[in-house]
Design a protein around this motif. Structure first.
Motif, mmCIF file in Angstrom:
data_model
loop_
_atom_site.group_PDB
_atom_site.id
_atom_site.type_symbol
_atom_site.label_atom_id
_atom_site.label_comp_id
_atom_site.label_asym_id
_atom_site.label_seq_id
_atom_site.Cartn_x
_atom_site.Cartn_y
_atom_site.Cartn_z
ATOM 1 N N ILE A 81 17.136 55.593 14.367
ATOM 2 C CA ILE A 81 16.169 54.601 13.894
ATOM 3 C C ILE A 81 16.893 53.369 13.367
ATOM 4 O O ILE A 81 16.500 52.226 13.647
ATOM 5 N N VAL A 82 17.970 53.579 12.606
ATOM 6 C CA VAL A 82 18.728 52.457 12.047
ATOM 7 C C VAL A 82 19.383 51.628 13.151
ATOM 8 O O VAL A 82 19.293 50.395 13.150
ATOM 9 N N ALA A 83 20.028 52.308 14.097
ATOM 10 C CA ALA A 83 20.702 51.584 15.187
ATOM 11 C C ALA A 83 19.702 50.752 15.987
ATOM 12 O O ALA A 83 19.967 49.586 16.333
ATOM 13 N N ASP A 84 18.536 51.338 16.283
ATOM 14 C CA ASP A 84 17.508 50.624 17.035
ATOM 15 C C ASP A 84 16.963 49.452 16.233
ATOM 16 O O ASP A 84 16.724 48.361 16.780
ATOM 17 N N ALA A 85 16.774 49.652 14.923
ATOM 18 C CA ALA A 85 16.230 48.590 14.075
ATOM 19 C C ALA A 85 17.187 47.411 13.962
ATOM 20 O O ALA A 85 16.767 46.252 14.009
ATOM 21 N N ILE A 86 18.485 47.698 13.808
ATOM 22 C CA ILE A 86 19.472 46.610 13.716
ATOM 23 C C ILE A 86 19.476 45.777 14.995
ATOM 24 O O ILE A 86 19.520 44.547 14.963
ATOM 25 N N ALA A 87 19.391 46.467 16.142
ATOM 26 C CA ALA A 87 19.377 45.749 17.428
ATOM 27 C C ALA A 87 18.121 44.895 17.562
ATOM 28 O O ALA A 87 18.183 43.752 18.049
ATOM 29 N N LYS A 88 16.983 45.405 17.120
ATOM 30 C CA LYS A 88 15.730 44.662 17.272
ATOM 31 C C LYS A 88 15.631 43.477 16.322
ATOM 32 O O LYS A 88 15.117 42.415 16.687
ATOM 33 N N ILE A 89 16.112 43.669 15.098
ATOM 34 C CA ILE A 89 15.916 42.631 14.088
ATOM 35 C C ILE A 89 17.032 41.601 14.085
ATOM 36 O O ILE A 89 16.910 40.537 13.492
ATOM 37 N N GLY A 90 18.157 41.919 14.744
ATOM 38 C CA GLY A 90 19.161 40.885 14.994
ATOM 39 C C GLY A 90 20.415 40.917 14.159
ATOM 40 O O GLY A 90 21.444 40.405 14.599
ATOM 41 N N LEU A 96 18.774 45.137 6.096
ATOM 42 C CA LEU A 96 18.799 45.526 4.685
ATOM 43 C C LEU A 96 17.500 45.143 3.978
ATOM 44 O O LEU A 96 17.065 45.842 3.051
ATOM 45 N N ALA A 97 16.871 44.053 4.414
ATOM 46 C CA ALA A 97 15.578 43.680 3.828
ATOM 47 C C ALA A 97 14.539 44.762 4.101
ATOM 48 O O ALA A 97 13.694 45.070 3.242
ATOM 49 N N ALA A 98 14.591 45.366 5.291
ATOM 50 C CA ALA A 98 13.668 46.458 5.630
ATOM 51 C C ALA A 98 13.948 47.690 4.769
ATOM 52 O O ALA A 98 13.015 48.419 4.396
ATOM 53 N N VAL A 99 15.220 47.947 4.443
ATOM 54 C CA VAL A 99 15.563 49.080 3.579
ATOM 55 C C VAL A 99 14.971 48.881 2.188
ATOM 56 O O VAL A 99 14.441 49.821 1.577
ATOM 57 N N VAL A 100 15.037 47.645 1.674
ATOM 58 C CA VAL A 100 14.438 47.345 0.366
ATOM 59 C C VAL A 100 12.931 47.592 0.400
ATOM 60 O O VAL A 100 12.360 48.194 -0.520
ATOM 61 N N ILE A 101 12.272 47.146 1.475
ATOM 62 C CA ILE A 101 10.826 47.375 1.625
ATOM 63 C C ILE A 101 10.535 48.875 1.658
ATOM 64 O O ILE A 101 9.583 49.352 1.017
ATOM 65 N N ALA A 102 11.348 49.637 2.402
ATOM 66 C CA ALA A 102 11.166 51.091 2.479
ATOM 67 C C ALA A 102 11.265 51.719 1.091
ATOM 68 O O ALA A 102 10.479 52.612 0.735
ATOM 69 N N GLY A 103 12.233 51.265 0.303
ATOM 70 C CA GLY A 103 12.392 51.797 -1.046
ATOM 71 C C GLY A 103 11.182 51.515 -1.922
ATOM 72 O O GLY A 103 10.727 52.390 -2.670
ATOM 73 N N LEU A 104 10.629 50.324 -1.818
ATOM 74 C CA LEU A 104 9.447 49.975 -2.616
ATOM 75 C C LEU A 104 8.233 50.816 -2.191
ATOM 76 O O LEU A 104 7.423 51.215 -3.034
ATOM 77 N N LEU A 269 11.588 37.977 6.062
ATOM 78 C CA LEU A 269 10.319 38.523 5.582
ATOM 79 C C LEU A 269 9.117 37.879 6.265
ATOM 80 O O LEU A 269 8.009 38.408 6.213
ATOM 81 N N ALA A 270 9.340 36.748 6.925
ATOM 82 C CA ALA A 270 8.264 36.120 7.686
ATOM 83 C C ALA A 270 8.028 36.824 9.024
ATOM 84 O O ALA A 270 7.023 36.586 9.696
ATOM 85 N N ASN A 271 8.956 37.714 9.408
ATOM 86 C CA ASN A 271 8.854 38.443 10.663
ATOM 87 C C ASN A 271 8.110 39.761 10.424
ATOM 88 O O ASN A 271 8.585 40.624 9.686
ATOM 89 N N PRO A 272 6.931 39.961 11.042
ATOM 90 C CA PRO A 272 6.158 41.204 10.818
ATOM 91 C C PRO A 272 6.936 42.472 11.179
ATOM 92 O O PRO A 272 6.671 43.536 10.627
ATOM 93 N N GLN A 273 7.920 42.357 12.079
ATOM 94 C CA GLN A 273 8.658 43.533 12.525
ATOM 95 C C GLN A 273 9.439 44.188 11.388
ATOM 96 O O GLN A 273 9.627 45.410 11.361
#
Length: 536
Positions: A81-90, A96-104, A269-273
């Motif tokens: 999941i992490v490898a795929d997410a890094i490739a998609k988000i660039g 790391l911003a997605a990890v912070v959101i996951a934690g919240l 954070l402006a990117n819905p993905q």
């Protein structure tokens, strides 16, 4: 005792606790070190990110955890999941911003008491998960014990993305290319651990029980490999194409210690993905954590009951901090937790200590730790795996009957031949089906005395009881006098009710006297009588 104050246990620690938690912390550290690095490598993330997650999981989550024995860190189940997410988000910083959101999100789930859902997993599935993980640990560590390191440490999937092999074919390749030096180190390390544990079990000397055998195994591995360097260079493990050694990144001379940290790029954070990725990580990480919490309570020799809601809050805080300083997502992890429990841990201090040891390793101990061969650590993990999957566990669950054994063995096979989450999902579905099957086998009883038949509803009847009820009605004979008694049922399903009504015509045509008593559609629960306070 559990407390809402996470520091209460620290205030009440005694020397007896530390004598057991300190060596347990060392053992967990030695297990966690290569796993942190391997999972970071598999995730396509900086190697330091795995170590940062290990530190946060040990120190922060360890202090706040709802469990005294659970150990958290980066999880192999999230690597794809992490490898795929890094490739998609660039970029990793954006991830790391997605990890912070996951934690919240996890923090919110804990506050909403969502941890109670962990209780819905069948007991047979939890046992199957533990045994399967033990077998997977053994199967995955055999290649490392033989000196083949094409696949990264910490992978649990059957199909290996790193080298295109699978768990079984990787063992075959490892046997073909076995390194004599690695085989000797792993064999001696394994033999030492077996002798050490047997001695600790039979001896009254506290030294054997409290000193970590895993630490001695590391010294054996380093000593033998350094001997090979000078006396038998062809057996030396440091010059192979795939360095068969722990590989802690070294901070370059002149660079600030803070250079190892990455920081989130919140411009995404402006990117819905990024929110979709954060939600995915939160759900998968929470599921793994809750499953491991259930498993750790079963393994805890003191039978303490963990708080899943408190654990979700701890994981949420941990993932928020991990994302803020460049770490991978954190979950409670079975391998570390098992190593912790079997090393004699008494409290959360062992988890905190393992995080501190990782911190020291990053800043001070890199050159020394990089002398450790993976083959000696493989022996440590193989021992952990064996304790989880002892043959007597299979025998014990087999004696519990097929309703327990079939979901158990399906969970085991599912995890071995797919991965952790898919295997648990398959096992849970089968386990729930068996629970339903067992539950609806005894919804009513049939009593026959000559031609008089009583069909008594023992509890509520749902549509799943239709096959058994139809069989009972078909077994009636001409001349029977039948009473259907629904007085004990608080609920009768629509389908069941109409089967009973429709059978009136069948009974009349077959010469069966047929009576329904207290059989009503959707009977509501009977209200309990009000209790009148006793007169004083």
């Amino acid at each position: 005792m559990q407390s809402d104050n996470p520091f209460r246990t620290l205030q009440n620690y005694r020397a007896a606790f530390l004598r057991q938690d300190f060596p347990a912390g060392i053992s967990v550290f030695l297990v966690a070190l290569p796993l942190c690095l391997g999972i970071a490598l598999a995730s396509g993330a900086p190697l330091f990110s795995g170590l940062v997650a290990g530190m946060i999981g040990g120190i922060i989550v360890g202090l706040l955890s709802g469990s005294e024995v659970s150990v958290s860190g980066p999880a192999a189940g999230l690597a794809v999941i992490v490898a795929d997410a890094i490739a998609k988000i660039g970029s990793y910083e954006a991830f790391l911003a997605a990890v912070v959101i996951a934690g919240l999100i996890q923090l919110l789930l804990g506050l909403l008491k969502a941890g109670r859902f962990s209780s819905f997993f069948p007991d047979s599935v939890i046992k199957g998960m533990l045994v399967a993980i033990g077998l997977v640990i053994i199967l995955k560590q055999i290649p490392h014990a033989l000196g083949r390191d094409n696949d990264y440490e910490g992978e649990f999937e059957f199909a290996q993305l790193a080298d295109g092999e699978n768990t079984i074919s990787e063992i075959y390749r490892a046997i073909e290319t076995a390194s004599p030096g690695a085989v000797l180190i792993s064999a001696l390390s394994l033999a030492f651990l077996i002798i050490w544990e047997r001695t600790a079990g039979r001896s009254n000397r506290t030294f054997f029980r409290n000193f970590p055998g895993a630490l001695i195994v590391v010294f054996i591995g380093i000593g033998l490999n350094e001997f090979f360097r000078t006396a038998m260079p062809t057996w030396y493990l440091g010059d192979t194409a795939h360095q068969h050694m722990v590989q802690v990144p070294i901070i370059a001379a002149g660079k600030s210690p803070f250079s190892i940290f990455d920081f989130p790029d919140f411009s995404v954070l402006a990117n819905p993905q990024v929110y979709f990725i954060g939600i995915t990580i939160a759900i998968v990480a929470s599921l793994e954590t809750l499953l491991n919490l259930e498993a750790s309570d079963r393994l805890d020799p003191h039978r303490r009951v963990s708080s899943p809601d408190k654990e979700l809050i701890a994981q949420g805080i941990g993932n928020t901090l991990s994302g803020m300083i460049g770490g991978l997502p954190v979950t409670s992890v079975v391998v570390r937790t098992t190593a912790n429990i079997y090393s004699g841990s008494r409290s959360r201090m062992s988890s905190v200590l393992h995080g501190i040891f990782l911190l020291v390793a990053v800043f001070l101990g890199g050159p020394l730790l990089n002398l450790i061969p993976l083959s000696c650590l493989a022996a440590v993990l193989i021992m952990v795996g064996y304790k989880l999957a002892k043959p007597k566990i299979f025998k014990s669950i087999y004696k519990d009957g097929r309703t327990q054994f079939i979901p158990f063995i399906i969970t085991v096979l599912g995890i071995i031949f797919t991965d952790l989450l898919i295997g648990i999902a398959i096992g849970s579905v089968v386990g729930i089906l068996f629970v339903l099957y067992t539950n609806f086998q005894s919804t009513f009883s049939v009593t026959r005395v000559e031609n008089k038949v009583l069909i008594l509803f023992e509890k509520d009847l749902f549509f799943l009881s239709k096959p058994q009820l139809k069989d009972a009605l078909r077994s009636l004979r001409p001349g029977d006098e039948v009473i259907i008694d629904g007085s004990r049922a608080q609920f009768i399903d629509h389908d069941i009710y109409h089967i009973l009504l429709d059978f009136k015509d069948t009974a009349q045509s077959q010469g069966i006297r047929y009576e329904l008593r207290n059989v009503e559609l959707n009977v509501q629960p009977k209200k309990a009588p009000k209790l009148v306070p006793a007169m004083e």
